[in-house]
Design a protein around this motif. Sequence first.
Motif, PDB file in Angstrom:
ATOM      1  N   GLN A  71       0.827  -1.202   0.000  1.00  0.00           N
ATOM      2  CA  GLN A  71       0.000   0.000   0.000  1.00  0.00           C
ATOM      3  C   GLN A  71       0.866   1.259   0.000  1.00  0.00           C
ATOM      4  O   GLN A  71       0.587   2.217  -0.715  1.00  0.00           O
ATOM      5  CB  GLN A  71      -0.916   0.024   1.222  1.00  0.00           C
ATOM      6  CG  GLN A  71      -2.199  -0.727   1.032  1.00  0.00           C
ATOM      7  CD  GLN A  71      -3.124  -0.517   2.219  1.00  0.00           C
ATOM      8  OE1 GLN A  71      -2.685  -0.346   3.353  1.00  0.00           O
ATOM      9  NE2 GLN A  71      -4.422  -0.519   1.947  1.00  0.00           N
ATOM     10  N   ILE A  72       1.916   1.257   0.792  1.00  0.00           N
ATOM     11  CA  ILE A  72       2.818   2.411   0.856  1.00  0.00           C
ATOM     12  C   ILE A  72       3.483   2.642  -0.495  1.00  0.00           C
ATOM     13  O   ILE A  72       3.558   3.774  -0.974  1.00  0.00           O
ATOM     14  CB  ILE A  72       3.872   2.218   1.971  1.00  0.00           C
ATOM     15  CG1 ILE A  72       3.197   2.279   3.339  1.00  0.00           C
ATOM     16  CG2 ILE A  72       4.976   3.267   1.851  1.00  0.00           C
ATOM     17  CD1 ILE A  72       4.086   1.874   4.492  1.00  0.00           C
ATOM     18  N   GLN A  78       0.895   4.071  -3.020  1.00  0.00           N
ATOM     19  CA  GLN A  78       0.585   5.467  -2.720  1.00  0.00           C
ATOM     20  C   GLN A  78       1.751   6.382  -3.110  1.00  0.00           C
ATOM     21  O   GLN A  78       1.537   7.477  -3.637  1.00  0.00           O
ATOM     22  CB  GLN A  78       0.247   5.636  -1.241  1.00  0.00           C
ATOM     23  CG  GLN A  78      -1.085   5.028  -0.866  1.00  0.00           C
ATOM     24  CD  GLN A  78      -1.327   5.005   0.629  1.00  0.00           C
ATOM     25  OE1 GLN A  78      -0.446   5.339   1.425  1.00  0.00           O
ATOM     26  NE2 GLN A  78      -2.525   4.587   1.024  1.00  0.00           N
ATOM     27  N   SER A  79       2.971   5.932  -2.895  1.00  0.00           N
ATOM     28  CA  SER A  79       4.146   6.731  -3.258  1.00  0.00           C
ATOM     29  C   SER A  79       4.249   6.899  -4.765  1.00  0.00           C
ATOM     30  O   SER A  79       4.535   7.995  -5.263  1.00  0.00           O
ATOM     31  CB  SER A  79       5.429   6.079  -2.735  1.00  0.00           C
ATOM     32  OG  SER A  79       5.441   6.075  -1.344  1.00  0.00           O
TER      33      SER A  79
END
Length: 86
Positions: free
Chosen positions: A9-10, A13-14
Amino acid sequence: MDLINIIQQIVQQSLKAAQLTDMVMGTVVSVSPLEITINPAMAPLKNQILHLTSSVTGDHALEAGDKVLMLRVRNGQEFIVLSKTQ
């Protein structure tokens, strides 16, 4: 959620926030020097960061008022003018 899902997820999103590439519409403001606007509230994009493809040169040269399809690259540091649009 396990650690793998959180990391995925990180990363997603990045990448989305970085806007590595994106299609944008613009309007030719000036031909010499070339300037294209993508947002009336922003200053026009200058010739130095605009890269033309063969479909917008020669017999199909750009004119003021033309609508163009562009690819934003390098987080908006450069734009590739792909084609005129209707």
